[in-house]
Design a protein around this motif. Structure first.
Motif, PDB file in Angstrom:
ATOM      1  N   VAL B  65       0.855  -1.140   0.063  1.00  0.00           N
ATOM      2  CA  VAL B  65       0.128   0.109   0.100  1.00  0.00           C
ATOM      3  C   VAL B  65       0.815   1.186  -0.189  1.00  0.00           C
ATOM      4  CG1 VAL B  65      -1.696   1.330   1.090  1.00  0.00           C
ATOM      5  CG2 VAL B  65      -1.708  -1.370   1.162  1.00  0.00           C
ATOM      6  N   CYS B  66       0.641   2.192  -0.973  1.00  0.00           N
ATOM      7  CA  CYS B  66       1.443   3.320  -1.165  1.00  0.00           C
ATOM      8  C   CYS B  66       0.908   4.294  -1.645  1.00  0.00           C
ATOM      9  CB  CYS B  66       2.801   2.894  -2.098  1.00  0.00           C
ATOM     10  SG  CYS B  66       4.051   4.084  -2.149  1.00  0.00           S
ATOM     11  N   VAL B  67       1.308   5.587  -0.648  1.00  0.00           N
ATOM     12  CA  VAL B  67       0.468   6.856  -1.247  1.00  0.00           C
ATOM     13  C   VAL B  67       1.512   7.602  -2.351  1.00  0.00           C
ATOM     14  CG1 VAL B  67      -0.935   7.327   0.940  1.00  0.00           C
ATOM     15  CG2 VAL B  67       1.623   7.943   0.718  1.00  0.00           C
ATOM     16  N   ALA B  68       2.679   7.032  -2.634  1.00  0.00           N
ATOM     17  CA  ALA B  68       3.675   7.848  -3.458  1.00  0.00           C
ATOM     18  C   ALA B  68       3.082   7.791  -4.864  1.00  0.00           C
ATOM     19  CB  ALA B  68       4.965   7.397  -3.260  1.00  0.00           C
ATOM     20  N   ARG B  69       2.725   6.564  -5.452  1.00  0.00           N
ATOM     21  CA  ARG B  69       2.068   6.371  -6.887  1.00  0.00           C
ATOM     22  C   ARG B  69       3.228   6.836  -8.028  1.00  0.00           C
ATOM     23  NH1 ARG B  69      -3.672   7.237  -7.592  1.00  0.00           N
ATOM     24  NH2 ARG B  69      -4.715   6.031  -6.063  1.00  0.00           N
ATOM     25  N   CYS B  70       4.261   6.359  -7.686  1.00  0.00           N
ATOM     26  CA  CYS B  70       5.288   6.743  -8.686  1.00  0.00           C
ATOM     27  C   CYS B  70       4.986   5.904  -9.974  1.00  0.00           C
ATOM     28  CB  CYS B  70       6.576   5.888  -8.599  1.00  0.00           C
ATOM     29  SG  CYS B  70       7.118   6.426  -6.677  1.00  0.00           S
ATOM     30  N   SER B  71       5.192   6.774 -11.385  1.00  0.00           N
ATOM     31  CA  SER B  71       4.583   6.102 -12.365  1.00  0.00           C
ATOM     32  C   SER B  71       5.311   5.077 -12.994  1.00  0.00           C
ATOM     33  CB  SER B  71       4.560   7.345 -13.397  1.00  0.00           C
ATOM     34  OG  SER B  71       5.748   7.764 -13.897  1.00  0.00           O
ATOM     35  N   PHE B  72       6.537   4.682 -12.384  1.00  0.00           N
ATOM     36  CA  PHE B  72       7.291   3.723 -13.024  1.00  0.00           C
ATOM     37  C   PHE B  72       6.974   2.183 -12.200  1.00  0.00           C
ATOM     38  CE2 PHE B  72       9.976   5.883 -10.028  1.00  0.00           C
ATOM     39  CZ  PHE B  72      10.167   4.741  -8.996  1.00  0.00           C
ATOM     40  N   CYS B  73       5.882   2.252 -11.184  1.00  0.00           N
ATOM     41  CA  CYS B  73       6.312   1.274 -10.249  1.00  0.00           C
ATOM     42  C   CYS B  73       4.915   0.421 -10.586  1.00  0.00           C
ATOM     43  CB  CYS B  73       5.781   1.819  -8.907  1.00  0.00           C
ATOM     44  SG  CYS B  73       5.528   0.551  -7.723  1.00  0.00           S
ATOM     45  N   ALA B  74       5.052  -1.045 -10.873  1.00  0.00           N
ATOM     46  CA  ALA B  74       3.887  -1.785 -10.828  1.00  0.00           C
ATOM     47  C   ALA B  74       3.640  -2.617  -9.771  1.00  0.00           C
ATOM     48  CB  ALA B  74       4.548  -2.839 -11.972  1.00  0.00           C
ATOM     49  N   PHE B  75       4.430  -2.193  -8.615  1.00  0.00           N
ATOM     50  CA  PHE B  75       4.140  -2.918  -7.334  1.00  0.00           C
ATOM     51  C   PHE B  75       3.146  -2.247  -6.426  1.00  0.00           C
ATOM     52  CE2 PHE B  75       5.539  -3.095  -2.847  1.00  0.00           C
ATOM     53  CZ  PHE B  75       5.237  -4.442  -2.661  1.00  0.00           C
ATOM     54  N   TYR B  76       2.976  -1.214  -6.308  1.00  0.00           N
ATOM     55  CA  TYR B  76       2.270  -0.739  -5.335  1.00  0.00           C
ATOM     56  C   TYR B  76       0.561  -0.905  -5.519  1.00  0.00           C
ATOM     57  CZ  TYR B  76       0.419   3.643  -7.982  1.00  0.00           C
ATOM     58  OH  TYR B  76      -0.095   4.375  -8.876  1.00  0.00           O
ATOM     59  N   ARG B  77      -0.201  -0.695  -4.514  1.00  0.00           N
ATOM     60  CA  ARG B  77      -1.661  -0.454  -4.602  1.00  0.00           C
ATOM     61  C   ARG B  77      -2.123   0.571  -3.855  1.00  0.00           C
ATOM     62  NH1 ARG B  77      -0.567  -3.420  -7.798  1.00  0.00           N
ATOM     63  NH2 ARG B  77      -1.109  -5.305  -8.540  1.00  0.00           N
TER      64      ARG B  77
END
Ligand code: SF4
Lengths: 276, 403
Positions: B65-77
């Motif tokens: 769970v992540c609030v950062a939301r990097c555009s290159f990241c496929a891992f976060y929800r």
């Protein structure tokens, strides 16, 4: 203009190169030889694999080879399949079978059915010249000379066997059988490619299978003496498949250009396919 | 070859430092075999006798769970997603047990910026790990996670690091650096999670507090070659200042399933980047190969282009897998690759101290042909101890109200 005759390295040299840990030196030597022999073009072949049975997929126009996979249950069905696929090939060369399974008489029937090539010849099958001559006499070429597996033969024993086959248009020295638990290493692969280039000047192109070895290793191999990428998947034609089809071809071109080479799409007979 | 390349090559051979202009020229225009040869000279100078190391550890992502939301990241929800998870302490203990069984002594613990995990959650976890496994190492929380904790706790960077060390933190992984150039960070939507200066400041404070850390670089998104060199030069300058980096690890952006999309840099670009890093980062003792992103074969070839370390046996991996790469090498495979390349394989810890021969040559260890995952698919369990910490996100407050 007459081509400069370039001698291969001796067996002792090749043995030393296979053993050395100085990878960069081996690469430089093989790359120089590749440039002398082949210039800076890298050919690539898009292959549409078609099963031995079932519907024949539509063929995209820039496909370089249609390869019928697997063995039909009997020779009559195999020939019927060749006829069926050839009728829909739109001029794309059709290949089928493996050299060690095909007699001269059957090769003639394959040719009559519409095949242009025998799909592969595994040099570790210890093919003798007469088998090759028979198939050639029938008017069929061999699409790819490959190694199925190096066990139990040593690499250089196999390469000597390749030499004895006379000039070949291409040879893919990396084994097609990959042990999933203990695959060959990157060092082994690029050294085998490099030594093949240096030991076998009579082979025009050293080829690496894009699908089997993956884009990264295949691209690195281009700097270790390889100048041909076989096995680039050609999807069947049709608008819905245009996306992935273009994506693969662009990836191949990008990888070749990033290796400072010029991509040239070819067909199974090594004839260039003009860019659209 | 240009005169600048010839001069730079001579400087590397003489052990002199490359200027920024020379670094860029080498990266862009030096022939790859020359880069490889020079990188090997530097590697040999720093690591004579052809010893190549690796570590047995486990890459655990405690939350996605992540609030950062990097555009290159496929891992976060995003917060509130039904696929979001937080690992329970017991799950983490089980992972540690398995790691120890495979000869490992460390967790690489990183995760998303989860607003429902306050600093106290990390402190309690670290203390609990150290109470159960006193000699087990925690290589945890990359600089952006530390920045996230400073914002949640309103403490300074030094304050957060001090509290984490007091509860058991041993070292900090160099993740989240991407490219330390703010133009790139803004374009990738990772400027807010940590600016270049913030990332470097965390490492500065960590080194001053006596921690050792690694440094990473993820290239191949919107960055230019000059920006990759600028990234290396910023790391080199900080290493001159505080000297706490143990190793540099570069990997290429993995585009699958990411918002940014695009294509992956090629294998040859990786080898060129790696070799250049070995030349530019003259004050970094170690250079790691990234077989996780490049595959075992190009990972092994890295040893000819300046790398002296094959990284981690890893056991588990979630982030790169989410973006489409799924390579696995257990200890047997890593050692086979090292030895096949003509090196002696040695196990190490995070400080790059040699621990000894491969474990599998000392005791029976089961083969591991697939990397484990953080959670089995469909496991949506919520750990009980989360209730000990105040919920901050609206969705977590709602979930608790419904219980
Ligand atoms: S890279 Fe890290 S910080 Fe960025 S979205 Fe992914 S998990 Fe969050």
């Amino acid at each position: 203009m007459e081509r400069e005759v370039i001698a291969g390295v001796t067996r002792a040299d090749a043995e030393r190169l296979l053993e050395t840990k100085d990878l960069i030196a081996v690469g430089v030597q093989a790359d120089d030889r590749r440039r002398q022999l082949r210039g800076d073009n890298v050919t690539f072949l898009r292959v549409l694999d078609v099963p031995a049975e079932g519907p024949v997929p539509a063929v995209a126009p820039d496909t370089g080879e249609i390869r019928i996979l697997g063995l039909a249950p009997d020779s009559e069905s195999a020939l019927a399949r060749i006829r069926e696929v050839a009728a829909r090939a739109g001029g794309v060369p059709v290949s089928a079978g493996a050299l060690h399974e095909i007699s001269g008489a059957f090769a003639k029937r394959m040719k009559a059915a519409g095949a242009a090539l025998v799909a592969e010849a595994a040099v570790d099958r210890r093919l003798d010249r007469s088998a090759i001559d028979d198939v050639r006499a029938a008017g069929l070429d061999v699409a790819r000379w490959v190694v199925q597996s190096y066990t139990p033969l040593a690499t250089l024993d196999l390469f000597e066997h390749v030499r004895a086959l006379g000039p070949l248009r291409s040879f893919a020295p990396l084994p097609r059988a990959i042990d999933p638990v203990s695959p060959t290493t990157g060092y082994e692969d690029v050294k085998v490619v490099a030594v093949a280039r240096l030991f076998l000047p009579e082979v025009a192109s050293i080829s690496v299978d894009w699908s089997l070895y993956g884009p990264k290793l295949a691209q690195v191999a281009l700097t270790f003496g390889a100048d041909d990428l076989d096995g680039v998947p050609a999807e069947s034609g049709g608008a819905s498949l245009l996306g992935p089809r273009r994506a693969t071809i662009e990836e191949v071109r990008r990888n070749i250009r990033a290796a400072s080479r010029t991509p040239v799409m070819r067909d199974a007979r090594f004839e260039a396919i003009p860019e659209p | 070859m240009t005169s600048i390349i010839a001069r730079a090559a001579a400087k590397v051979r003489d052990g002199e430092r490359l200027t920024p202009a020379e670094s860029v020229e080498m990266y862009l225009h030096a022939p790859l075999p020359l880069l490889g040869e020079l990188a090997d000279v530097v590697r040999e100078r720093k690591h004579p006798r052809r010893v190549a190391t690796y570590i047995i550890d486990r890459n655990v992502n405690y939350t996605n769970v992540c609030v950062a939301r990097c555009s290159f990241c496929a891992f976060y929800r995003p917060v509130g997603s039904s696929d979001g998870y937080v690992l329970g302490f017991d799950e983490i203990f089980r992972k540690i047990d398995e790691t120890i069984e495979l000869g490992g002594g460390q967790l690489l613990l990183q995760g998303g910026h989860n607003p429902d995990l306050p600093l106290e959650w990390y402190e309690d976890l670290f203390r609990a790990v150290k109470a159960r496994y006193p000699s087990f190492r925690l290589h945890a929380l990359s600089p952006p996670e530390i920045i996230h904790l400073t914002r949640m706790s309103r403490l300074s960077i030094a304050g957060v690091i001090e509290r984490l060390i007091a509860s058991g933190l041993d070292s900090i992984p160099g993740g989240g650096a991407e490219i330390l150039v703010d133009r790139v960070r803004k374009a990738l939507n990772c400027y807010n999670k940590a600016t270049s200066d913030e990332w470097l400041e965390v490492m500065r404070q960590a080194h001053r507090a006596g921690l050792r850390t690694t440094a990473t670089m993820m290239y191949g998104t919107v960055d230019t070659p000059d920006e990759r060199i600028e990234h290396m030069l910023r790391l080199r300058a900080l290493q001159d200042e505080v000297g706490g980096f143990t190793a540099f690890i570069a990997w290429s952006y993995q585009p699958e399933h990411t918002e940014l999309g695009g294509v992956q840099a090629t294998g040859l670009e990786y080898l060129r980047t790696l070799a250049t890093a070995r030349l530019v980062l003259d004050n970094f003792p170690n250079l790691q190969a990234s077989w996780v992103t490049q595959g075992g074969k190009v990972g092994q070839l890295s040893l000819a282009y300046g790398a002296n370390d094959m990284g981690s046996v890893m056991i588990e991996e979630n982030v790169v897998r989410a973006a489409g790469a799924a390579y696995c090498m257990d200890e047997v495979e890593i050692v086979r690759n090292i030895e096949d390349a003509g090196f002696t394989a040695r196990r190490r810890n995070m400080h790059y101290e040699i621990l000894g021969e491969p474990i599998f040559r000392q005791k029976e260890v089961r083969r591991m042909l697939n990397l484990a995952v953080a959670r089995e698919e469909g496991d949506g369990s919520v750990p009980a101890e989360l209730a000990n910490y105040p919920a901050r996100s609206a969705s977590e407050k709602r979930r608790r109200a419904l219980q």
